[in-house]
Motif scaffolding. Structure first.
Motif, PDB file in Angstrom:
ATOM      1  N   TYR A  30      45.680  45.599  -1.377  1.00 21.53           N
ATOM      2  CA  TYR A  30      45.007  46.600  -2.218  1.00 21.53           C
ATOM      3  C   TYR A  30      44.820  47.929  -1.490  1.00 21.53           C
ATOM      4  N   THR A  69      33.775  52.940  10.876  1.00 25.02           N
ATOM      5  CA  THR A  69      34.733  52.236  10.055  1.00 25.02           C
ATOM      6  C   THR A  69      36.102  52.853  10.302  1.00 25.02           C
ATOM      7  N   GLY A  70      37.042  52.614   9.394  1.00 28.33           N
ATOM      8  CA  GLY A  70      38.384  53.151   9.613  1.00 28.33           C
ATOM      9  C   GLY A  70      39.234  52.987   8.363  1.00 28.33           C
ATOM     10  N   GLY A  71      40.504  52.823   8.507  1.00 27.74           N
ATOM     11  CA  GLY A  71      41.319  52.247   9.547  1.00 27.74           C
ATOM     12  C   GLY A  71      40.641  51.009  10.158  1.00 27.74           C
ATOM     13  N   GLU A  72      41.150  50.599  11.276  1.00 31.81           N
ATOM     14  CA  GLU A  72      40.513  49.474  11.959  1.00 31.81           C
ATOM     15  C   GLU A  72      39.872  49.992  13.240  1.00 31.81           C
ATOM     16  N   THR A  98      32.235  48.183  10.601  1.00 29.77           N
ATOM     17  CA  THR A  98      33.015  47.406   9.637  1.00 29.77           C
ATOM     18  C   THR A  98      34.380  47.151  10.253  1.00 29.77           C
ATOM     19  N   THR A  99      34.769  45.888  10.346  1.00 30.50           N
ATOM     20  CA  THR A  99      36.004  45.526  11.037  1.00 30.50           C
ATOM     21  C   THR A  99      36.710  44.406  10.296  1.00 30.50           C
ATOM     22  N   ASN A 100      38.025  44.303  10.525  1.00 29.47           N
ATOM     23  CA  ASN A 100      38.731  43.144   9.953  1.00 29.47           C
ATOM     24  C   ASN A 100      38.548  41.905  10.830  1.00 29.47           C
ATOM     25  N   SER A 122      35.487  41.906   7.187  1.00 24.09           N
ATOM     26  CA  SER A 122      36.176  41.708   5.912  1.00 24.09           C
ATOM     27  C   SER A 122      36.843  40.338   5.898  1.00 24.09           C
ATOM     28  N   ASN A 161      32.640  41.023   3.905  1.00 25.42           N
ATOM     29  CA  ASN A 161      33.096  41.720   2.696  1.00 25.42           C
ATOM     30  C   ASN A 161      34.292  40.995   2.097  1.00 25.42           C
ATOM     31  N   VAL A 163      36.833  41.575  -1.226  1.00 23.05           N
ATOM     32  CA  VAL A 163      37.163  42.344  -2.423  1.00 23.05           C
ATOM     33  C   VAL A 163      37.554  41.345  -3.513  1.00 23.05           C
ATOM     34  N   MET A 193      38.346  48.867  -6.161  1.00 19.37           N
ATOM     35  CA  MET A 193      38.245  50.251  -6.632  1.00 19.37           C
ATOM     36  C   MET A 193      39.640  50.859  -6.744  1.00 19.37           C
ATOM     37  N   ASN A 198      46.869  52.986  -5.633  1.00 15.14           N
ATOM     38  CA  ASN A 198      46.962  51.571  -6.051  1.00 15.14           C
ATOM     39  C   ASN A 198      46.802  51.313  -7.563  1.00 15.14           C
ATOM     40  N   LEU A 323      41.630  53.536   1.080  1.00 15.39           N
ATOM     41  CA  LEU A 323      40.378  53.643   1.834  1.00 15.39           C
ATOM     42  C   LEU A 323      40.576  53.703   3.342  1.00 15.39           C
ATOM     43  N   GLY A 328      36.099  52.479   4.298  1.00 17.30           N
ATOM     44  CA  GLY A 328      35.466  51.905   3.111  1.00 17.30           C
ATOM     45  C   GLY A 328      33.975  51.788   3.279  1.00 17.30           C
TER      46      GLY A 328
HETATM   47  N1  SAM Z   1      39.553  47.784   8.775  1.00 15.90           N
HETATM   48  C1  SAM Z   1      38.179  47.554   8.518  1.00 15.90           C
HETATM   49  C2  SAM Z   1      37.992  46.358   7.608  1.00 15.90           C
HETATM   50  O1  SAM Z   1      38.981  45.703   7.285  1.00 15.90           O
HETATM   51  O2  SAM Z   1      36.854  46.060   7.258  1.00 15.90           O
HETATM   52  C3  SAM Z   1      37.401  48.770   8.006  1.00 15.90           C
HETATM   53  C4  SAM Z   1      38.071  49.645   6.981  1.00 15.90           C
HETATM   54  S1  SAM Z   1      38.297  48.915   5.402  1.00 15.90           S
HETATM   55  C5  SAM Z   1      38.970  50.275   4.527  1.00 15.90           C
HETATM   56  C6  SAM Z   1      36.625  48.791   4.823  1.00 15.90           C
HETATM   57  C7  SAM Z   1      36.401  47.932   3.617  1.00 15.90           C
HETATM   58  O3  SAM Z   1      36.960  48.566   2.497  1.00 15.90           O
HETATM   59  C8  SAM Z   1      37.001  46.541   3.697  1.00 15.90           C
HETATM   60  O4  SAM Z   1      36.013  45.579   3.442  1.00 15.90           O
HETATM   61  C9  SAM Z   1      38.034  46.554   2.598  1.00 15.90           C
HETATM   62  O5  SAM Z   1      38.206  45.300   2.034  1.00 15.90           O
HETATM   63  C10 SAM Z   1      37.447  47.559   1.632  1.00 15.90           C
HETATM   64  N2  SAM Z   1      38.421  48.150   0.725  1.00 15.90           N
HETATM   65  C11 SAM Z   1      39.575  48.767   1.036  1.00 15.90           C
HETATM   66  N3  SAM Z   1      40.207  49.209  -0.083  1.00 15.90           N
HETATM   67  C12 SAM Z   1      39.413  48.857  -1.126  1.00 15.90           C
HETATM   68  C13 SAM Z   1      39.500  49.042  -2.538  1.00 15.90           C
HETATM   69  N4  SAM Z   1      40.525  49.669  -3.089  1.00 15.90           N
HETATM   70  N5  SAM Z   1      38.500  48.561  -3.302  1.00 15.90           N
HETATM   71  C14 SAM Z   1      37.435  47.928  -2.741  1.00 15.90           C
HETATM   72  N6  SAM Z   1      37.286  47.735  -1.418  1.00 15.90           N
HETATM   73  C15 SAM Z   1      38.269  48.187  -0.619  1.00 15.90           C
END
Ligand code: SAM
Length: 328
Positions: A30, A69-72, A98-100, A122, A161, A163, A193, A198, A323, A328
């Motif tokens: 996404y 946050t990021g990116g990662e 916020t990290t993967n 996430s 987190n 989605v 979102m 997307n 994002l 995000g």
């Molecule tokens: N890389 C980190 C991570 O994976 O958590 C931080 C950045 S990531 C963009 C932050 C959060 O945004 C994640 O929990 C991700 O699932 C969520 N995210 C990214 N794109 C999204 C979207 N289109 N709708 C809802 N949540 C989204």
């Protein structure tokens, strides 16, 4: 004594989300389905000194909670130093990440020692294959192991987190119930979102959270009263479970009414809203300590431009292609 940032609608902004870089090591379907591709000539992200000055400026204006946050963000080697800088900034009480989760096993204790207080990881599915399909990487076991470690380290809060994705992970509730029975974590189901990149994916997989909430209530979960300084999540708890479940529904009415956050991209652009159309560069104001008054005045001046809410319902996704560019 700091002054507060206020907008025209009486909202104040003690919370900043700062993206540390655009690069990510995942290919979430996404967000970055083709993976991150570096663009030649793109400027480097803000460095530690620029970030220190940025935080000092925001702290002067009432910043109490910072999220990297990021990116990662864990791809930045200087992350422990950036956490220490945030933790040492007068006024900042909470330093969140916020990290993967891919770096949790080797880094989560280091981050805690550096001053990280809140951790969001996430986790889009608790089944290994599903997780790999959604994120493009078969790394769920090590991420879950890292979360187990984090649970022993005294973090003030650990949130996961997920989605919500129609047809991909909307049948995972039983697994989540098992997971939450003994673990004091909160899982946040976030409605997908729409972003600039997307639309087709969004139309296929977007799922409103209401049906999930009805299911939770039918299973005895109870909606908690909203705390005064709470974020946008509607949080549920159940007497038989140590963990909680939060719902983040950006398409619901009044989602933006309690907005308390501002964002800065990894290149130092201020964003008044995740889906906004305006964002001025702050980087030129972060080049030496004497620029603090100018930075503070600029931030204060921007507040009149903050809009009441996003226009996602009208399909307006603002400047955000995905994002990973803003965090995000
Ligand atoms: N890389 C980190 C991570 O994976 O958590 C931080 C950045 S990531 C963009 C932050 C959060 O945004 C994640 O929990 C991700 O699932 C969520 N995210 C990214 N794109 C999204 C979207 N289109 N709708 C809802 N949540 C989204």
């Amino acid at each position: 004594m700091s002054v507060q940032l206020h907008d025209r609608f009486g909202r104040s902004f003690p919370y900043l989300r700062l993206s540390l870089l655009e690069a990510c090591n995942f290919r979430c379907s996404y967000c970055l389905p083709e993976g991150f591709r570096a663009t030649a000539g793109r400027p480097r992200p803000l460095d530690a000194e620029e970030i220190r000055r940025l935080l000092a400026g925001f702290a002067h204006l009432g910043l109490r909670k910072l999220r990297y946050t990021g990116g990662e963000p864990s791809l930045r080697r200087d992350l422990p130093e950036l956490i220490r800088i945030a933790a040492a900034t007068p006024g900042i009480e909470r330093v969140a990440l916020t990290t993967n989760g891919t770096r949790l096993p080797e880094r989560v204790a280091v981050w805690r020692t550096a001053g990280l207080t809140h951790l969001n990881v996430s986790v889009d599915a608790l089944e290994r294959e599903r997780f790999a399909t959604i994120t493009g990487h078969d790394r769920l076991p090590e991420i879950l192991e890292g979360i187990e470690q984090a649970l022993t380290l005294g973090y003030a809060a650990i949130k996961l987190n997920a989605v919500l994705l129609r047809g991909l992970n909307d049948d995972q509730l039983p697994q989540w119930f098992d997971y939450l029975r003994e673990r004091r974590v909160s899982v946040r189901f976030i409605e997908l979102m729409q972003t600039g990149d997307n639309l087709a994916y969004f139309q296929r997989h977007h799922l409103r959270a209401e049906s999930l909430e009805a299911l939770l209530m039918a299973r005895g979960w109870r909606l908690l009263p909203r705390a005064a300084d709470a974020g946008p999540a509607r949080e549920y708890q159940h007497a038989d479970y140590a963990g909680r479940i939060g719902i983040i529904a950006p398409y619901s009415k009044d989602f933006c009414a309690g907005c308390n956050r501002l964002r800065v991209t990894s290149l130092g652009d201020l964003r008044l809203c995740l889906f906004g159309n305006v964002g001025i560069p702050l980087r030129p104001l972060l080049q030496c300590d004497t620029q603090l008054p100018q930075l503070v005045a600029t931030l204060g001046g921007q507040m009149s431009l903050k809009q009441l809410g996003h226009r996602l319902d009208a399909g307006e996704t603002g400047l955000t292609p995905n994002l990973s560019t803003i965090g995000g």
